[in-house]
Scaffold this active site. Structure first.
Site, PDB file in Angstrom:
ATOM      1  N   HIS A  36       0.839  -1.198   0.000  1.00 46.92           N
ATOM      2  CA  HIS A  36       0.000   0.000   0.000  1.00 46.92           C
ATOM      3  C   HIS A  36       0.877   1.252   0.000  1.00 46.92           C
ATOM      4  O   HIS A  36       0.659   2.183  -0.789  1.00 46.92           O
ATOM      5  CB  HIS A  36      -0.904  -0.035   1.233  1.00 46.92           C
ATOM      6  N   GLU A  37       1.890   1.272   0.870  1.00 48.55           N
ATOM      7  CA  GLU A  37       2.779   2.432   0.943  1.00 48.55           C
ATOM      8  C   GLU A  37       3.664   2.540  -0.298  1.00 48.55           C
ATOM      9  O   GLU A  37       3.902   3.637  -0.816  1.00 48.55           O
ATOM     10  CB  GLU A  37       3.644   2.350   2.203  1.00 48.55           C
ATOM     11  N   HIS A  62       1.951   4.350  -3.100  1.00 47.86           N
ATOM     12  CA  HIS A  62       1.959   5.809  -2.988  1.00 47.86           C
ATOM     13  C   HIS A  62       3.246   6.378  -3.586  1.00 47.86           C
ATOM     14  O   HIS A  62       3.231   7.355  -4.339  1.00 47.86           O
ATOM     15  CB  HIS A  62       1.869   6.232  -1.517  1.00 47.86           C
TER      16      HIS A  62
END
Length: 212
Positions: free
Chosen positions: A22-23, A26
């Protein structure tokens, strides 16, 4: 206790990848739109070790898995310098949405793996099915939680990018209170009321695609 340890062992891979990728998503999208900060710091990586936060990635998800409640966790936030994005306000939206989108894609991947597990009958089928179910569950949960429009969650960033500048500036002042608000929602059960409809809708879509 043996059952708990086995459950943790099976859940470790989907939990860690759900949170850390998820990170990474980004950072990847931020680089695409002009901000190389995460790349320069080595945070655009599929290696979960680069993103793991001891409390948020290990302890909290393990505790919620063992003792019940919403599967919840976080990784070390990927640094994004929004001023370096080519179009800061609009590009911020896509950087924010990259995290929940990655969780949705991972949920689809785990659903496919679950279908494979259900179609086989060998020694590895049962743990594979359990791992895949947890993978679908935690990714849908993280997607839904992160879309809640509270700063600094991804949903808050999206809302910030959509508001007129003056309203966005006023809304941005709420960011220091975001975590206490989220914890309050979690403690009172209101967070479940907010996120469960999103989870059910996404789960229904996955069931329709893979299991009907």
């Amino acid at each position: 206790m043996n059952i708990d340890i086995a459950l943790l062992a099976i859940a470790a891979i989907p939990m860690i990848f759900a949170i850390t990728l998820h990170e990474a998503a980004h950072g990847y999208v931020a680089r695409y739109f002009g901000d190389p900060t995460a790349y320069q710091l080595g945070r655009i990586s599929l290696n979960p070790i680069r993103h793991i936060d001891l409390v948020g990635t290990i302890i909290v998800p393990a505790a919620t898995l063992l003792f019940g409640g919403i599967l919840f966790g976080w990784a070390k936030p990927v640094p994004v310098d929004y001023s370096r994005l080519r179009h800061p306000r609009t590009d911020m939206r896509w950087v924010a949405l990259a995290g929940p989108a990655s969780n949705l894609l991972m949920a689809f991947g785990w659903a496919l793996l679950l279908k494979v597990g259900l179609s086989t009958n060998n020694y590895f089928s049962v743990p594979l099915e359990e791992m895949a179910r947890i993978g679908v569950s935690i990714n849908l949960m993280l997607m839904a939680i992160n879309l809640v429009p509270i700063l600094p969650l991804d949903g808050g960033r999206v809302l910030f990018s959509l508001l007129p500048p003056h309203a966005a500036h006023t809304y941005g002042r709420s960011e220091p209170y975001g975590l206490p608000i989220l914890l309050l929602l979690l403690a009172t059960g209101l967070l479940s009321v907010i996120v469960v409809p999103f989870i059910r809708a996404a789960g229904s879509l996955i069931s329709t695609i893979f299991f009907l």
